[in-house]
Design a protein around this motif. Sequence first.
Motif, short mmCIF file in Angstrom:
data_model
loop_
_atom_site.label_atom_id
_atom_site.label_comp_id
_atom_site.label_asym_id
_atom_site.label_seq_id
_atom_site.Cartn_x
_atom_site.Cartn_y
_atom_site.Cartn_z
N GLY A 46 -11.86 11.45 3.32
CA GLY A 46 -10.76 12.13 2.64
C GLY A 46 -9.41 11.63 3.12
N LYS A 47 -9.29 11.42 4.42
CA LYS A 47 -8.03 10.90 4.97
C LYS A 47 -7.76 9.50 4.43
CE LYS A 47 -8.05 13.58 9.22
NZ LYS A 47 -8.19 13.54 10.69
N ARG A 48 -8.81 8.69 4.38
CA ARG A 48 -8.63 7.33 3.85
C ARG A 48 -8.25 7.35 2.38
NH1 ARG A 48 -13.62 4.48 6.93
NH2 ARG A 48 -12.56 4.18 8.91
N PHE A 49 -8.90 8.22 1.59
CA PHE A 49 -8.55 8.33 0.17
C PHE A 49 -7.10 8.80 0.03
CE2 PHE A 49 -13.17 8.53 -0.97
CZ PHE A 49 -13.14 7.50 -1.90
N GLY A 50 -6.68 9.73 0.87
CA GLY A 50 -5.30 10.21 0.82
C GLY A 50 -4.31 9.10 1.11
N ARG A 51 -4.60 8.34 2.16
CA ARG A 51 -3.71 7.22 2.49
C ARG A 51 -3.70 6.19 1.36
NH1 ARG A 51 -6.44 6.73 7.85
NH2 ARG A 51 -5.51 8.39 9.07
N GLY A 52 -4.89 5.90 0.82
CA GLY A 52 -4.98 4.92 -0.28
C GLY A 52 -4.21 5.39 -1.50
N GLY A 53 -4.33 6.68 -1.82
CA GLY A 53 -3.58 7.22 -2.96
C GLY A 53 -2.08 7.14 -2.74
N GLY A 54 -1.65 7.44 -1.53
CA GLY A 54 -0.22 7.32 -1.22
C GLY A 54 0.27 5.89 -1.34
N LEU A 55 -0.55 4.96 -0.88
CA LEU A 55 -0.16 3.55 -0.98
C LEU A 55 -0.13 3.09 -2.43
CD1 LEU A 55 -2.10 2.10 2.07
CD2 LEU A 55 0.38 2.34 1.83
N PHE A 56 -1.08 3.57 -3.25
CA PHE A 56 -1.04 3.24 -4.68
C PHE A 56 0.21 3.81 -5.32
CE2 PHE A 56 -5.73 2.31 -5.01
CZ PHE A 56 -5.56 1.03 -5.49
N GLY A 57 0.59 5.03 -4.95
CA GLY A 57 1.82 5.64 -5.47
C GLY A 57 3.05 4.83 -5.10
N ALA A 58 3.09 4.38 -3.85
CA ALA A 58 4.22 3.56 -3.40
C ALA A 58 4.24 2.23 -4.15
CB ALA A 58 4.12 3.32 -1.90
N ALA A 59 3.06 1.66 -4.37
CA ALA A 59 2.99 0.40 -5.12
C ALA A 59 3.49 0.60 -6.55
CB ALA A 59 1.56 -0.13 -5.13
N GLY A 60 3.15 1.75 -7.15
CA GLY A 60 3.62 2.04 -8.50
C GLY A 60 5.14 2.15 -8.55
N LEU A 61 5.70 2.83 -7.56
CA LEU A 61 7.16 2.97 -7.51
C LEU A 61 7.83 1.61 -7.35
CD1 LEU A 61 9.73 4.68 -7.33
CD2 LEU A 61 9.31 4.87 -4.87
N VAL A 62 7.32 0.79 -6.45
CA VAL A 62 7.90 -0.55 -6.25
C VAL A 62 7.72 -1.38 -7.52
CG1 VAL A 62 7.71 -2.68 -4.90
CG2 VAL A 62 7.67 -0.47 -3.74
N GLY A 63 6.58 -1.20 -8.21
CA GLY A 63 6.36 -1.92 -9.47
C GLY A 63 7.39 -1.54 -10.53
N VAL A 64 7.72 -0.25 -10.61
CA VAL A 64 8.74 0.20 -11.56
C VAL A 64 10.10 -0.41 -11.20
CG1 VAL A 64 10.05 2.22 -12.33
CG2 VAL A 64 7.56 2.31 -12.26
N LEU A 65 10.41 -0.42 -9.92
CA LEU A 65 11.68 -1.03 -9.49
C LEU A 65 11.70 -2.52 -9.82
CD1 LEU A 65 12.18 0.76 -6.05
CD2 LEU A 65 13.39 1.21 -8.19
N ALA A 66 10.57 -3.19 -9.64
CA ALA A 66 10.49 -4.63 -9.98
C ALA A 66 10.68 -4.84 -11.48
CB ALA A 66 9.16 -5.20 -9.52
#
Length: 138
Positions: A46-66
């Motif tokens: 669960g902790k790993r899924f949480g971290r992975g989801g947060g990283l995907f969210g951050a990647a999405g935000l950076v993708g929008v900025l790009a």
Amino acid sequence: MSTAGRQASATGDEPVGILVSRASQQISELVREEMRLARAEMTQKGKRFGRGGGLFGAAGLVGVLAAQALVATCIAALALALTWWAASLIVTAVLAAVAGVTALAGKKQIARAGTPVPEQTIDSVKADLAEVKEKAHR
């Protein structure tokens, strides 16, 4: 202690009741240990899924900025040949057209999906109920 109990202890064999009791205790302990192990494993996952989801969210935000930076770059590139407002208008029109086509495709997919009701499951349950009723009347 009965004679049978003393004889069993003397020969190393134990009565069936004691063996069943021990087996029951050991099975109970085994199940508890397995549950603890499963809980620890699921907590870690669960902790790993949480971290992975947060990283995907951050990647999405950076993708929008790009994507925004790319749009600004396209406007700047067109501004070399046109005025800045014309370049901005052209890029805006292209983005609006892409958004419109994407929205229409999404609407079409939603219409094809039908109602958000599990129709096959409902039909299956109705068939099961009908069969149970039919067998109950026999």
